[in-house]
Write an enzyme that holds these catalytic residues in place. Structure first.
Site, PDB file in Angstrom:
ATOM      1  N   GLY A   1       0.760  -1.244   0.000  1.00  0.00           N
ATOM      2  CA  GLY A   1       0.000   0.000   0.000  1.00  0.00           C
ATOM      3  C   GLY A   1       0.789   1.292   0.000  1.00  0.00           C
TER       4      GLY A   1
ATOM      5  N   GLU B   1       3.770  -6.961   1.922  1.00  0.00           N
ATOM      6  CA  GLU B   1       3.410  -7.307   0.535  1.00  0.00           C
ATOM      7  C   GLU B   1       3.512  -6.071  -0.349  1.00  0.00           C
ATOM      8  OE1 GLU B   1      -0.612  -8.649   1.054  1.00  0.00           O
ATOM      9  OE2 GLU B   1      -0.032 -10.344   2.318  1.00  0.00           O
ATOM     10  N   PRO B   2       4.679  -5.435  -0.422  1.00  0.00           N
ATOM     11  CA  PRO B   2       4.769  -4.230  -1.251  1.00  0.00           C
ATOM     12  C   PRO B   2       4.743  -4.579  -2.732  1.00  0.00           C
ATOM     13  CG  PRO B   2       6.947  -4.834  -0.469  1.00  0.00           C
ATOM     14  CD  PRO B   2       5.978  -5.812   0.165  1.00  0.00           C
ATOM     15  N   GLY B   3       4.058  -3.771  -3.502  1.00  0.00           N
ATOM     16  CA  GLY B   3       4.024  -3.978  -4.948  1.00  0.00           C
ATOM     17  C   GLY B   3       4.513  -2.727  -5.650  1.00  0.00           C
TER      18      GLY B   3
ATOM     19  N   ARG C   1      -4.484   2.553 -16.241  1.00  0.00           N
ATOM     20  CA  ARG C   1      -4.596   3.285 -14.975  1.00  0.00           C
ATOM     21  C   ARG C   1      -5.291   4.647 -15.103  1.00  0.00           C
ATOM     22  NH1 ARG C   1      -1.042   4.848 -12.150  1.00  0.00           N
ATOM     23  NH2 ARG C   1      -2.000   4.353 -10.169  1.00  0.00           N
TER      24      ARG C   1
ATOM     25  N   CYS D   1     -11.143   2.796 -29.471  1.00  0.00           N
ATOM     26  CA  CYS D   1     -12.426   3.455 -29.704  1.00  0.00           C
ATOM     27  C   CYS D   1     -13.234   3.586 -28.418  1.00  0.00           C
ATOM     28  CB  CYS D   1     -13.195   2.678 -30.763  1.00  0.00           C
ATOM     29  SG  CYS D   1     -12.279   2.640 -32.305  1.00  0.00           S
ATOM     30  N   GLU D   2     -12.733   4.344 -27.489  1.00  0.00           N
ATOM     31  CA  GLU D   2     -13.405   4.649 -26.227  1.00  0.00           C
ATOM     32  C   GLU D   2     -12.985   6.063 -25.840  1.00  0.00           C
ATOM     33  OE1 GLU D   2     -15.363   2.572 -24.441  1.00  0.00           O
ATOM     34  OE2 GLU D   2     -14.909   0.716 -25.512  1.00  0.00           O
TER      35      GLU D   2
ATOM     36  N   TYR E   1       1.134  -2.200 -12.094  1.00  0.00           N
ATOM     37  CA  TYR E   1      -0.254  -2.209 -12.563  1.00  0.00           C
ATOM     38  C   TYR E   1      -0.345  -1.663 -13.993  1.00  0.00           C
ATOM     39  CZ  TYR E   1      -0.685  -2.996  -7.602  1.00  0.00           C
ATOM     40  OH  TYR E   1      -0.514  -3.507  -6.331  1.00  0.00           O
TER      41      TYR E   1
END
Ligand code: PLP
Length: 419
Positions: A239, A274-276, A313, A344-345, A373
């Site tokens: 986190g 649990e670092p990401g 993201r 196409c969004e 991510y």
């Protein structure tokens, strides 16, 4: 700190010229710096020196096997949330005794694979999951090492969609339910409940929510011990935020560690983290090329060859990523652009109203802080093949995930024989 910097106006990843690499690989692609990955892992470990924690890298943030191998060689374990991630961690050489398994929906097959591998800990998130794990472990004649993930009801995280520790979130066992479930777990012969686990959110920018949640966890451990439960592990999740360029920098790992040491020293527990994002976020960039510059009625668009399917993201979390030219042009005037992809969004954008040096079709841009991510959330929407991942090591580079061809994509599909 990361190893992407300008040298004589050209962006380098360690000692590799990014523009030259783009010519060789073709855009778009992800580019990771091995030295930065190592550095972040070392900074985290140094902050907790002397406490012998398990630093289980959160594989969901970047699951490329080469990235996992780099972190494994720095002593990292793995936090996995699926059978696939478990297989990746094992394939990267991470010892099962350093693997924790999180997630609200572990299937029987996934739990079986983890029991077979002999992982360090299951972070169990509900009563039905605990019962299923207990039954399976008994069938397999094993005992599953367990921590219950508790939900401290603390709001945290850089965006509603990455806050996980509020009572309305799907994660963890509610605070009110926790002591009762620990008592039940103690009666179960297939599980050994040795820990408390929590993870309150991601991209957390200040220490206050950590302090609120971790103080509650310390109190819970005291209560559980008073109930006769032998708790000797505390998993504090991940986190910790990173600077994305638009806001005040998040706390330094040393300050985060000082807080945790203060709160947990009296508990005599083994700490697990649990670092990401903190490990890999600033270790990666997304390199893209401008296809067109389009003057709209209200805005000017830089249409680049990367898109939301490559890095979702901004669309998903309204995330800010700094965008910089790969080759600087000091004479260029400033322009304000919406930086968008070809998908196409309308949500396919990297930045809106962003002031940048004027860019032309063919110019290269780097989307910074894309190592966490990013590639892991990519899709092949619009039949855009997944983009390559490249790892730099000094002046060397290697393609650590190749770009699939459109034929590769088709090879997984088949028309039924009635067509
Ligand atoms: N642990 C768990 C259970 C998670 O869900 C996550 C991500 O949200 C992490 C660890 C990693 O978080 P971060 O990348 O913010 O460190």
């Amino acid at each position: 700190m990361h190893h992407f910097e300008y040298r004589n106006g050209r962006l380098y990843a360690e000692d590799v010229d990014v523009a030259a690499l783009a010519g060789e690989i073709g855009t778009p692609f992800y580019l990771y710096s091995e030295a930065t990955l190592r550095r972040h892992m070392q900074v985290f470990q140094k902050a907790f020196a002397g406490t012998d924690p398990l630093v289980a890298f959160s594989v969901k943030a970047n699951s490329n096997i080469a990235v996992l191998k780099v972190l494994q060689s720095e002593g990292a374990g793995a936090d996995v949330v699926s059978g696939g991630e478990l297989m990746r961690a094992l394939k990267a050489g991470i010892a099962p005794e350093k693997i924790v398994f999180s997630g609200v929906g572990k299937t029987r097959d996934e739990m079986k694979a983890a029991l077979d591998a002999g992982i360090y800990q299951f972070n169990v998130e509900s009563a039905p999951e605990l019962e299923a794990l207990n039954a399976l472990a008994l069938e397999m004649n094993k005992t599953a090492p367990v921590a219950l993930r508790v939900n401290p009801d603390v709001a945290a995280g850089g965006h509603d969609k990455i806050s996980t520790g509020r009572k309305e979130d799907k994660f963890g066992v509610s605070w009110g339910e926790a002591r009762g479930l620990y008592a039940k777990a103690r009666e179960m012969k297939g599980v050994d409940v040795a820990g408390v686990d929590l993870h309150i959110g991601s991209q957390i920018a200040d220490l206050a929510p950590f302090e609120a949640a971790f103080s509650k966890a310390a109190q819970l451990i005291a209560d559980l011990r008073a109930d006769g439960c032998a708790i000797d592990r505390l998993d504090l999740g991940g986190g910790l935020g990173i600077p994305y360029g638009n806001a005040a920098p998040p706390p330094h790992p040393d300050d985060y560690a000082a807080l945790i040491k203060r709160l947990t020293a009296p508990l005599d527990v083994r700490l697990i983290f649990e670092p990401g994002r903190m490990i890999c976020g600033n270790a990666g960039i997304l390199v893209t090329r401008v296809i067109y510059v389009k003057q709209g009625v209200a805005r000017k668009f830089l249409i680049v060859d990367a898109a939301m399917n490559d890095l979702i993201r901004p669309a998903l979390y309204d995330a800010h990523h700094d965008i910089i030219p790969v080759v600087q042009n000091d004479d260029a005037p400033r322009e304000t652009y919406d930086v968008v992809g070809p998908v196409c969004e309308s949500s396919d954008f990297f930045a809106k109203g962003r002031a940048l040096p004027e860019m032309k079709a063919g110019d290269l841009a780097a989307v910074m802080s894309a190592g966490a991510y990013g590639a892991v959330q990519a899709s092949q929407y619009n039949t855009r093949p997944l983009i390559p991942e490249v790892l730099v090591h000094g002046d060397r580079h290697a393609i650590i995930r190749r770009r699939p061809s459109v034929e590769d994509i088709f090879s997984l599909e088949a028309a039924p024989d009635w067509l």
